[in-house]
Motif scaffolding. Structure first.
Motif, PDB file in Angstrom:
ATOM      1  N   THR A 258      -6.940   6.685   1.780  1.00 50.63           N
ATOM      2  CA  THR A 258      -6.348   5.423   2.391  1.00 50.63           C
ATOM      3  C   THR A 258      -5.974   4.356   1.350  1.00 50.63           C
ATOM      4  O   THR A 258      -4.708   4.025   1.501  1.00 50.63           O
ATOM      5  N   PHE A 261      -2.886   6.081  -0.184  1.00 50.71           N
ATOM      6  CA  PHE A 261      -1.531   5.879   0.714  1.00 50.71           C
ATOM      7  C   PHE A 261      -1.176   4.384   0.884  1.00 50.71           C
ATOM      8  O   PHE A 261       0.039   4.357   1.004  1.00 50.71           O
ATOM      9  N   GLY A 274      -4.075  11.606  -1.064  1.00 48.76           N
ATOM     10  CA  GLY A 274      -3.644  10.359  -0.225  1.00 48.76           C
ATOM     11  C   GLY A 274      -2.111  10.033  -0.820  1.00 48.76           C
ATOM     12  O   GLY A 274      -1.407   9.469  -0.045  1.00 48.76           O
ATOM     13  N   ARG A 278       1.443   9.709   1.158  1.00 50.25           N
ATOM     14  CA  ARG A 278       2.101   8.623   1.005  1.00 50.25           C
ATOM     15  C   ARG A 278       3.494   9.010   0.614  1.00 50.25           C
ATOM     16  O   ARG A 278       4.547   8.597   0.971  1.00 50.25           O
ATOM     17  N   ASN A 281       5.282  11.066   3.212  1.00 47.82           N
ATOM     18  CA  ASN A 281       5.713  10.281   4.569  1.00 47.82           C
ATOM     19  C   ASN A 281       7.184   9.836   4.439  1.00 47.82           C
ATOM     20  O   ASN A 281       7.647   9.586   5.552  1.00 47.82           O
TER      21      ASN A 281
END
Length: 322
Positions: A258, A261, A274, A278, A281
């Motif tokens: 998290t 990200f 993570g 990111r 994405n």
């Protein structure tokens, strides 16, 4: 009745003798028996061990070092997985926008995620166990101060505590934070976020154990308090600690993912799972789905397998559920 006794004795006589020593005792334990009875737990354990092995031997299994810019070529960017029409060897799961092999990046990213998670759990465990032992054994004002700090921290989500510690470290150190220092900051942030569970559990167990005869006997012969706590009281609290550590490992990995990200974790040049999610994405709606899909699936499978192990361990160590 006698036939049954003879039958049982005959069956026991035909069984091969168990290996003596700690390994033999482990095979004969109720914990291992419970493990063998649960196929789901065995599968989860196999997947967890597989992920750890992949992370440990990442340098031998990866087709490139994704952290080495000299091995990356922009001409190989955004290549789709090998089984698709545009796939190219040796990029099994395709490449990202920097020409980084996704499979290699997952292996190296998993190594970082597991390293941060394990180190964070160890740091949280050592801190929480120490404070829990002190609070439960001595009680009084010391107990009150430690537990009030724990109560205050419980009012905040763990991710906010990690963000706060991370922000303070960055504001103090500034540009002096390199990748190794950032890794240390992440471990400290995660450790300070999860110590409360250990402290409260150990404190409760210590308050029960310290009133028993073996502790009174140790005090009577003049053993110092640290030796009594570590040698006599702590071993009797290890069951709940192992359960908390297993579950917190999954939470620590999620917390690290998290933070990465959100962009406050490790840099893009040293990505964890993570960070890979990111990065991927940003290209999800551009058609390069594999850049985010495979790191996300790897993270989900890792977290699920560890959580299943934690659930089994909690039930196996609970005598009321046997």
């Amino acid at each position: 009745m006698s036939d049954a006794v003879v039958s049982n004795s005959d069956r026991q006589g035909t069984q091969p003798a168990r290996t003596h020593g700690w390994f033999g005792r482990a095979l004969d334990s109720d914990l291992f028996y419970s493990f063998r009875r649960s196929k789901l737990t065995m599968v989860a354990a196999a997947i967890t061990v597989l992920f750890f092995l992949l992370a440990i031997f990442a340098s031998a299994l990866a087709v490139q070092n994704p952290f080495d810019p000299a091995q990356l070529q922009l001409m190989n960017s955004r290549i789709s997985p090998l089984w698709t029409a545009d796939g190219q060897s040796p990029f099994l799961l395709g490449t990202d926008e920097q020409g980084r092999d996704v499979f290699s990046a997952i292996l190296y990213g998993m190594r970082i995620s597991l390293a941060v998670g394990v180190a964070g759990v160890i740091f949280a465990g050592v801190l929480g166990i120490a404070l829990g032992l002190i609070a439960g054994y001595f009680g009084g004002a010391v107990d009150g101060v430690i537990m009030r700090i724990a109560d205050v921290q419980l009012t905040f989500p763990a991710i906010l505590i990690a963000l706060l510690v991370n922000g303070i470290a960055k504001s103090i150190l500034g540009n002096r934070l390199d990748a190794t220092s950032m890794l240390t900051v992440l471990v400290i942030s995660i450790g300070l976020s999860f110590w409360v569970g250990y402290a409260r559990t150990v404190r409760s167990s210590v308050m029960v154990e310290k009133n028993k005869d073996y502790v009174a006997a140790a005090q009577l012969i003049g053993l110092p308090a640290p030796k009594i706590m570590l040698r006599h009281v702590l071993p009797n609290t290890m069951g709940p600690i192992l359960v908390i550590a297993t579950i917190n490992l999954a939470l620590a990995i999620i917390t690290e993912a998290t933070l990465s990200f959100l962009g406050v974790g490790l840099p893009d040049t040293m990505p964890s799972l993570g960070t890979l999610i990111r990065i991927g994405n940003n290209y999800l709606f551009a058609g390069e789905w594999w850049i985010v899909a495979f790191p996300g699936l790897a993270l989900a499978a890792l977290i699920l397998s560890i959580n299943l192990l934690g659930d089994w361990l909690r039930d196996a160590l609970n005598p009321k559920l046997r």
